[in-house]
Design a protein around this motif. Structure first.
Motif, PDB file in Angstrom:
ATOM      1  N   LEU A   1       0.825  -1.209   0.000  1.00 36.54           N
ATOM      2  CA  LEU A   1       0.000   0.000   0.000  1.00 36.54           C
ATOM      3  C   LEU A   1       0.861   1.262   0.000  1.00 36.54           C
ATOM      4  O   LEU A   1       0.555   2.237  -0.689  1.00 36.54           O
ATOM      5  CB  LEU A   1      -0.928  -0.001   1.215  1.00 36.54           C
ATOM      6  CG  LEU A   1      -2.103  -0.984   1.179  1.00 36.54           C
ATOM      7  CD1 LEU A   1      -2.868  -0.950   2.495  1.00 36.54           C
ATOM      8  CD2 LEU A   1      -3.032  -0.671   0.018  1.00 36.54           C
ATOM      9  N   ALA A   2       1.939   1.228   0.787  1.00 38.50           N
ATOM     10  CA  ALA A   2       2.809   2.408   0.877  1.00 38.50           C
ATOM     11  C   ALA A   2       3.447   2.734  -0.469  1.00 38.50           C
ATOM     12  O   ALA A   2       3.385   3.873  -0.947  1.00 38.50           O
ATOM     13  CB  ALA A   2       3.883   2.196   1.944  1.00 38.50           C
ATOM     14  N   ILE A   3       4.058   1.737  -1.105  1.00 37.41           N
ATOM     15  CA  ILE A   3       4.694   2.019  -2.391  1.00 37.41           C
ATOM     16  C   ILE A   3       3.644   2.241  -3.479  1.00 37.41           C
ATOM     17  O   ILE A   3       3.904   2.921  -4.477  1.00 37.41           O
ATOM     18  CB  ILE A   3       5.677   0.908  -2.801  1.00 37.41           C
ATOM     19  CG1 ILE A   3       4.972  -0.427  -3.013  1.00 37.41           C
ATOM     20  CG2 ILE A   3       6.791   0.775  -1.789  1.00 37.41           C
ATOM     21  CD1 ILE A   3       5.897  -1.533  -3.512  1.00 37.41           C
ATOM     22  N   GLY A   4       2.434   1.697  -3.280  1.00 35.53           N
ATOM     23  CA  GLY A   4       1.363   1.969  -4.222  1.00 35.53           C
ATOM     24  C   GLY A   4       0.916   3.415  -4.171  1.00 35.53           C
ATOM     25  O   GLY A   4       0.692   4.045  -5.210  1.00 35.53           O
ATOM     26  N   VAL A   5       0.810   3.960  -2.967  1.00 36.25           N
ATOM     27  CA  VAL A   5       0.415   5.364  -2.820  1.00 36.25           C
ATOM     28  C   VAL A   5       1.490   6.280  -3.405  1.00 36.25           C
ATOM     29  O   VAL A   5       1.191   7.273  -4.059  1.00 36.25           O
ATOM     30  CB  VAL A   5       0.156   5.684  -1.335  1.00 36.25           C
ATOM     31  CG1 VAL A   5       0.032   7.185  -1.113  1.00 36.25           C
ATOM     32  CG2 VAL A   5      -1.104   4.991  -0.861  1.00 36.25           C
TER      33      VAL A   5
END
Length: 231
Positions: A102-106
């Motif tokens: 989720l972090a690298i997706g955001v």
């Protein structure tokens, strides 16, 4: 680095699979966020345009490692607080794979927003105006005219974002995910052969980059069939 009982080959290959999996999840999460933010940037509503601008500005200005920490410790705090309501005690860590993806997706979504936005701006305005004059509703106009052509211009930029996401996946090791970089650290610490493990990790990263790069180039050539390019 053999594949036998005493070797670390299987562990390194499994970690490579984890790296590809978390990078892929983060990449497609970013693609969804990028499409939404790019659409918001073209909205007639000021609030949506301002939200898209704030999203890309903030996420591209904050270090990626800080975003990963915020997601991990923020979600862990929420989970621990909810668990405390049911009698649990102590800190409960969030799943490293999910929070890392989720972090690298955001983060990647902020970059993909600009890629999609630039691809739409590269479209001939006459075609969009012709679709509107023909009476196409916005969704049909997007599906029949904007999306197919914008995808052609977006593929090279999206390929660059994928390379960025792949390298960002190495940062997730700080929250406990055993991906390729973390496995190389574990192996080098256990055998005291850091050069061999880090060199192997570099070779595996390059292999992933080469294969995925070839895939994006093939997709670009296929998408640009029948399009005359300036010489």
């Amino acid at each position: 680095m053999g594949l036998g009982p005493e070797g670390w080959g299987y562990d390194m290959l499994a970690a490579t699979g984890t790296t590809v999996a978390v990078a892929t999840c983060g990449f497609f999460t970013g693609a969804v966020l990028g499409c939404l933010a790019a659409a918001a940037s073209f909205s007639r509503y000021v609030a949506l345009r301002a939200s898209a601008k704030a999203y890309t500005t903030i996420l591209r200005g904050i270090p990626d490692l800080l975003v990963i920490y915020l997601f991990y410790f923020g979600s862990s705090s929420v989970i621990s607080a909810v668990a405390a309501l049911f009698g649990a005690d102590g800190f409960i860590g969030a799943p490293a794979f999910i929070t890392g993806a989720l972090a690298i997706g955001v983060v990647s979504g902020a970059y993909q927003t600009e890629v999609f936005r630039g691809a739409v701006l590269a479209l001939p305005r006459g075609e969009i105006e012709a679709g509107r004059a023909y009476g196409m509703p916005p969704l049909l106009l997007f599906r029949r005219i904007v999306l197919p052509q914008a995808a052609r211009y977006a593929i090279p930029g999206i390929g660059n974002v994928w390379q960025l996401v792949l390298k960002e996946s190495a940062l997730i090791s700080v929250i406990g995910l055993v991906e390729l970089m973390r496995q190389a650290q574990i192996g080098s610490g256990s055998t005291r052969q850091p050069f061999s493990f880090y060199l192997t990790a570099a070779a595996l990263y390059l292999l992933i980059t080469f294969v995925s790069g070839r895939g994006f180039r093939l997709a670009e050539r296929r998408a640009m069939r029948g399009i005359r390019r300036a010489v």
